[in-house]
Write a protein that holds these residues in place. Sequence first.
Motif, short mmCIF file in Angstrom:
data_model
loop_
_atom_site.label_atom_id
_atom_site.label_comp_id
_atom_site.label_asym_id
_atom_site.label_seq_id
_atom_site.Cartn_x
_atom_site.Cartn_y
_atom_site.Cartn_z
N GLY A 40 -16.08 -24.58 -45.18
CA GLY A 40 -16.10 -23.59 -44.11
C GLY A 40 -17.28 -22.65 -44.15
N LEU A 41 -18.48 -23.21 -44.35
CA LEU A 41 -19.68 -22.40 -44.50
C LEU A 41 -20.69 -22.73 -43.40
CD1 LEU A 41 -20.29 -20.38 -46.82
CD2 LEU A 41 -21.72 -22.16 -47.85
N ILE A 42 -21.39 -21.71 -42.91
CA ILE A 42 -22.47 -21.91 -41.94
C ILE A 42 -23.76 -22.13 -42.71
CG2 ILE A 42 -23.85 -20.81 -40.14
CD1 ILE A 42 -21.36 -19.30 -39.25
N VAL A 43 -24.37 -23.29 -42.50
CA VAL A 43 -25.62 -23.64 -43.18
C VAL A 43 -26.60 -24.17 -42.15
CG1 VAL A 43 -26.73 -25.04 -44.96
CG2 VAL A 43 -24.40 -24.20 -45.31
N CYS A 44 -27.66 -23.42 -41.88
CA CYS A 44 -28.59 -23.84 -40.84
C CYS A 44 -30.06 -23.63 -41.18
CB CYS A 44 -28.27 -23.13 -39.53
SG CYS A 44 -28.33 -21.33 -39.65
N ARG A 45 -30.37 -22.92 -42.25
CA ARG A 45 -31.76 -22.69 -42.61
C ARG A 45 -32.31 -23.89 -43.38
NH1 ARG A 45 -31.48 -16.36 -44.64
NH2 ARG A 45 -31.05 -15.46 -42.58
N PRO A 46 -33.57 -24.25 -43.13
CA PRO A 46 -34.17 -25.42 -43.79
C PRO A 46 -34.07 -25.35 -45.32
CG PRO A 46 -35.59 -24.68 -42.02
CD PRO A 46 -34.50 -23.64 -42.15
N GLU A 47 -34.28 -24.19 -45.89
CA GLU A 47 -34.28 -24.08 -47.35
C GLU A 47 -32.91 -24.40 -47.95
OE1 GLU A 47 -34.15 -19.69 -45.83
OE2 GLU A 47 -35.00 -21.63 -45.21
N ASN A 48 -31.87 -24.31 -47.15
CA ASN A 48 -30.53 -24.65 -47.62
C ASN A 48 -30.05 -26.01 -47.14
OD1 ASN A 48 -30.16 -22.11 -48.91
ND2 ASN A 48 -29.62 -21.18 -46.93
N ALA A 49 -30.52 -26.42 -45.97
CA ALA A 49 -29.93 -27.59 -45.31
C ALA A 49 -30.69 -28.90 -45.49
CB ALA A 49 -29.79 -27.31 -43.81
N ILE A 50 -31.97 -28.84 -45.82
CA ILE A 50 -32.73 -30.09 -45.94
C ILE A 50 -32.29 -30.92 -47.15
CG2 ILE A 50 -35.03 -31.04 -46.44
CD1 ILE A 50 -36.21 -29.01 -44.54
N SER A 104 -37.52 -39.15 -37.82
CA SER A 104 -37.05 -37.78 -38.08
C SER A 104 -37.68 -36.84 -37.07
CB SER A 104 -37.43 -37.38 -39.51
OG SER A 104 -37.02 -36.06 -39.79
N ASP A 105 -36.88 -35.93 -36.53
CA ASP A 105 -37.40 -34.98 -35.54
C ASP A 105 -36.77 -33.61 -35.80
OD1 ASP A 105 -38.07 -33.52 -33.14
OD2 ASP A 105 -38.49 -35.45 -32.20
N THR A 106 -37.61 -32.65 -36.14
CA THR A 106 -37.10 -31.31 -36.47
C THR A 106 -36.50 -30.61 -35.25
OG1 THR A 106 -39.30 -30.34 -36.13
CG2 THR A 106 -38.74 -31.02 -38.36
N ARG A 107 -36.79 -31.10 -34.06
CA ARG A 107 -36.23 -30.48 -32.86
C ARG A 107 -34.72 -30.71 -32.76
NH1 ARG A 107 -40.58 -32.81 -28.61
NH2 ARG A 107 -40.12 -34.66 -29.89
N LEU A 108 -34.20 -31.62 -33.59
CA LEU A 108 -32.76 -31.88 -33.60
C LEU A 108 -32.03 -31.11 -34.70
CD1 LEU A 108 -32.77 -35.75 -33.00
CD2 LEU A 108 -32.30 -33.95 -31.33
N ARG A 109 -32.75 -30.24 -35.38
CA ARG A 109 -32.10 -29.43 -36.41
C ARG A 109 -31.00 -28.56 -35.82
NH1 ARG A 109 -37.14 -26.88 -39.94
NH2 ARG A 109 -37.57 -28.76 -41.22
N GLU A 110 -30.09 -28.15 -36.69
CA GLU A 110 -29.00 -27.27 -36.27
C GLU A 110 -29.57 -25.99 -35.67
OE1 GLU A 110 -26.36 -26.53 -34.95
OE2 GLU A 110 -24.83 -26.74 -36.51
N ARG A 111 -28.82 -25.44 -34.74
CA ARG A 111 -29.15 -24.13 -34.19
C ARG A 111 -29.23 -23.12 -35.31
NH1 ARG A 111 -25.09 -21.03 -29.92
NH2 ARG A 111 -26.50 -19.30 -29.34
N SER A 112 -30.18 -22.21 -35.23
CA SER A 112 -30.29 -21.17 -36.24
C SER A 112 -29.24 -20.09 -35.95
CB SER A 112 -31.69 -20.54 -36.24
OG SER A 112 -31.72 -19.44 -37.13
N PHE A 113 -28.38 -19.85 -36.92
CA PHE A 113 -27.34 -18.84 -36.74
C PHE A 113 -27.70 -17.52 -37.43
CE2 PHE A 113 -24.96 -22.83 -36.00
CZ PHE A 113 -24.52 -22.55 -34.72
N GLY A 114 -28.97 -17.35 -37.71
CA GLY A 114 -29.49 -16.06 -38.15
C GLY A 114 -28.78 -15.42 -39.31
#
Length: 209
Positions: A40-50, A104-114
């Motif tokens: 149940g965690l929000i993970v959207c930043r590249p440094e955490n999600a890649i 691979s296309d970075t435009r398909l990355r998760e929405r940034s939830f800030g």
Amino acid sequence: KDRQSMTPNTRQAEESIVPAKLNNRFYLMRHGQSLANEIGLIVCRPENAISQYGLTPTGRLQVCDAITASTLSSAALIVSSDYARARETAEIAYRILKTGDIESDTRLRERSFGDWELKDHSAYTHIWELDLLQTDEPQNNVEPVASVLKRTLDCIMDLDARFDSRQIVLVGHGDVLQIALAHFAGIQAHRHRSLKPLKNAEIRLLVSI
């Protein structure tokens, strides 16, 4: 549709040209259950999600079942977000379908939830409520719907210009794919949650009105 109620910047993004008929058949596939989903965690930043928060064993099974039950062929082109959970989903699809290389296309990355990064996923409800306000100003540094829509549309239209009569599978994330589905269905993108949400590993054909 109720597009007249939009702010200028949002209206401009949502009125991007979408052809009545795409040259290719696009399938949107959400990644299988991820470790972030499981806890149940929000993970959207590249440094955490890649490189982290890939698929759970359940997620891998979900992807296997979805691809096996699909009508996708070995000629399908797989284009994926570079985040671990999407990339692993694409790799499973690749092995089952025995297709060519994965793009691979970075435009398909998760929405940034800030500011909600690594926070409890219950915050999604608050974020989606703010989406309905149609504001162009980021709230809690969350990526606006219009920004998500633009990059996803750019990806789709670029692929549609490169290929013809192909099955193209876009492997991505909930909000990114949901926003694209809403737009192509003629629904204001900020109302993306009015559509039936994509489940983990669900594959849905992108249909333009």
